[in-house]
Design a protein around this motif. Structure first.
Motif, mmCIF file in Angstrom:
data_model
loop_
_atom_site.group_PDB
_atom_site.id
_atom_site.type_symbol
_atom_site.label_atom_id
_atom_site.label_comp_id
_atom_site.label_asym_id
_atom_site.label_seq_id
_atom_site.Cartn_x
_atom_site.Cartn_y
_atom_site.Cartn_z
ATOM 1 N N VAL A 94 -8.883 -1.806 -2.175
ATOM 2 C CA VAL A 94 -8.629 -0.664 -3.044
ATOM 3 C C VAL A 94 -9.906 0.166 -3.097
ATOM 4 O O VAL A 94 -10.993 -0.362 -3.324
ATOM 5 N N TYR A 95 -9.748 1.465 -2.876
ATOM 6 C CA TYR A 95 -10.892 2.370 -2.857
ATOM 7 C C TYR A 95 -10.633 3.547 -3.797
ATOM 8 O O TYR A 95 -9.558 4.138 -3.753
ATOM 9 N N ARG A 96 -11.614 3.880 -4.646
ATOM 10 C CA ARG A 96 -11.547 5.095 -5.451
ATOM 11 C C ARG A 96 -12.094 6.214 -4.581
ATOM 12 O O ARG A 96 -13.164 6.088 -3.992
ATOM 13 N N MET A 97 -11.347 7.308 -4.481
ATOM 14 C CA MET A 97 -11.628 8.345 -3.495
ATOM 15 C C MET A 97 -12.062 9.655 -4.146
ATOM 16 O O MET A 97 -11.825 9.888 -5.320
ATOM 17 N N THR A 98 -12.646 10.527 -3.320
ATOM 18 C CA THR A 98 -12.921 11.896 -3.735
ATOM 19 C C THR A 98 -11.761 12.766 -3.267
ATOM 20 O O THR A 98 -10.936 12.341 -2.463
ATOM 21 N N GLY A 99 -11.705 13.996 -3.766
ATOM 22 C CA GLY A 99 -10.671 14.929 -3.321
ATOM 23 C C GLY A 99 -9.369 14.782 -4.085
ATOM 24 O O GLY A 99 -9.340 14.310 -5.220
ATOM 25 N N ASP A 100 -8.270 15.182 -3.443
ATOM 26 C CA ASP A 100 -6.948 15.157 -4.083
ATOM 27 C C ASP A 100 -6.457 13.745 -4.382
ATOM 28 O O ASP A 100 -5.715 13.523 -5.329
ATOM 29 N N LEU A 101 -6.846 12.809 -3.569
ATOM 30 C CA LEU A 101 -6.393 11.432 -3.684
ATOM 31 C C LEU A 101 -7.304 10.678 -4.641
ATOM 32 O O LEU A 101 -8.526 10.769 -4.540
ATOM 33 N N ASP A 102 -6.732 9.927 -5.579
ATOM 34 C CA ASP A 102 -7.552 9.149 -6.507
ATOM 35 C C ASP A 102 -7.891 7.770 -5.956
ATOM 36 O O ASP A 102 -9.028 7.321 -6.046
ATOM 37 N N TYR A 103 -6.885 7.076 -5.397
ATOM 38 C CA TYR A 103 -7.090 5.723 -4.883
ATOM 39 C C TYR A 103 -6.353 5.549 -3.564
ATOM 40 O O TYR A 103 -5.258 6.078 -3.374
ATOM 41 N N LEU A 104 -6.959 4.762 -2.689
ATOM 42 C CA LEU A 104 -6.323 4.357 -1.450
ATOM 43 C C LEU A 104 -6.231 2.833 -1.479
ATOM 44 O O LEU A 104 -7.239 2.153 -1.700
ATOM 45 N N VAL A 105 -5.019 2.322 -1.287
ATOM 46 C CA VAL A 105 -4.760 0.888 -1.360
ATOM 47 C C VAL A 105 -4.246 0.420 -0.008
ATOM 48 O O VAL A 105 -3.340 1.033 0.557
ATOM 49 N N ARG A 106 -4.825 -0.659 0.497
ATOM 50 C CA ARG A 106 -4.345 -1.279 1.735
ATOM 51 C C ARG A 106 -3.714 -2.608 1.365
ATOM 52 O O ARG A 106 -4.316 -3.416 0.657
ATOM 53 N N ALA A 107 -2.485 -2.811 1.849
ATOM 54 C CA ALA A 107 -1.762 -4.029 1.496
ATOM 55 C C ALA A 107 -1.029 -4.584 2.717
ATOM 56 O O ALA A 107 -0.768 -3.861 3.681
ATOM 57 N N ARG A 108 -0.676 -5.856 2.645
ATOM 58 C CA ARG A 108 0.134 -6.519 3.659
ATOM 59 C C ARG A 108 1.373 -7.082 2.981
ATOM 60 O O ARG A 108 1.279 -7.728 1.938
ATOM 61 N N VAL A 109 2.521 -6.833 3.598
ATOM 62 C CA VAL A 109 3.793 -7.320 3.074
ATOM 63 C C VAL A 109 4.661 -7.800 4.234
ATOM 64 O O VAL A 109 4.377 -7.512 5.401
ATOM 65 N N ALA A 110 5.729 -8.502 3.908
ATOM 66 C CA ALA A 110 6.630 -9.031 4.931
ATOM 67 C C ALA A 110 7.518 -7.937 5.514
ATOM 68 O O ALA A 110 7.778 -7.911 6.716
ATOM 69 N N ASP A 111 7.984 -7.034 4.638
ATOM 70 C CA ASP A 111 8.951 -6.030 5.066
ATOM 71 C C ASP A 111 9.066 -4.956 3.980
ATOM 72 O O ASP A 111 8.304 -4.974 3.012
ATOM 73 N N MET A 112 10.017 -4.043 4.122
ATOM 74 C CA MET A 112 10.176 -2.972 3.131
ATOM 75 C C MET A 112 10.529 -3.525 1.755
ATOM 76 O O MET A 112 10.064 -3.005 0.745
ATOM 77 N N ALA A 113 11.325 -4.574 1.716
ATOM 78 C CA ALA A 113 11.649 -5.190 0.428
ATOM 79 C C ALA A 113 10.382 -5.758 -0.221
ATOM 80 O O ALA A 113 10.206 -5.669 -1.439
#
Length: 152
Positions: free
Chosen positions: A98-117
């Motif tokens: 999780v990163y707090r960002m500058t600009g229009d975006l507040d946070y960028l989150v990277r995650a791993r999941v099994a599928d769309m569900a």
């Protein structure tokens, strides 16, 4: 560490490539005795240069093939919301970075999941814990380069 030199860089490069190498192997590569190699590694750990030794796991082989980047915009920037957000993302399984960002975006989150569900479950867990103004997601179609090694 005040005297970070080429041998230290070489040690770090080798450890980033394979931290399970024996001290004998490392000392051969960098041209130091086993004890001198061990002392330098300990100094780098004590100085906080080496922060952890980890095992990298193939996400697809453990059922987490889908990587998602979530772009989060919040309606609030007060310290209480930030603290609740930090607590939430640290406790939700699947969220890797999780990163707090500058600009229009507040946070960028990277995650791993099994599928769309699995992504939807992660999304629902997050929005149940605190309000956000907007979440959009992008799903990785191909890993072209994914490295943990820093350039030295």
């Amino acid at each position: 560490m005040l005297n970070f030199d080429d041998i230290d860089r070489s040690l770090l490069s080798e450890l980033q490539r394979d931290a399970s190498q024996s001290l004998d192997s490392l000392s051969d590569v960098v041209g130091l005795s086993r004890n001198a190699c061990w002392r330098r590694i300990r100094l780098m750990e004590d100085a906080g240069i080496i922060t952890a030794r980890v095992t990298l796991v193939d996400p697809a082989k453990i059922g987490l093939p889908l990587m998602v980047f979530m772009q989060i915009r919040t309606g609030s920037h007060d310290p209480d919301w930030q603290s609740r957000f930090a607590t939430a993302v640290k406790t939700i399984p699947g969220i890797l970075s999780v990163y707090r960002m500058t600009g229009d975006l507040d946070y960028l989150v990277r995650a791993r999941v099994a599928d769309m569900a699995g992504y939807d479950r992660l999304y629902q867990q997050l929005i149940a814990r605190l309000p956000v103004a907007d979440i959009s997601a992008s799903f990785v179609m191909e890993d072209i380069k994914d490295s943990t090694a820093l350039p030295l």
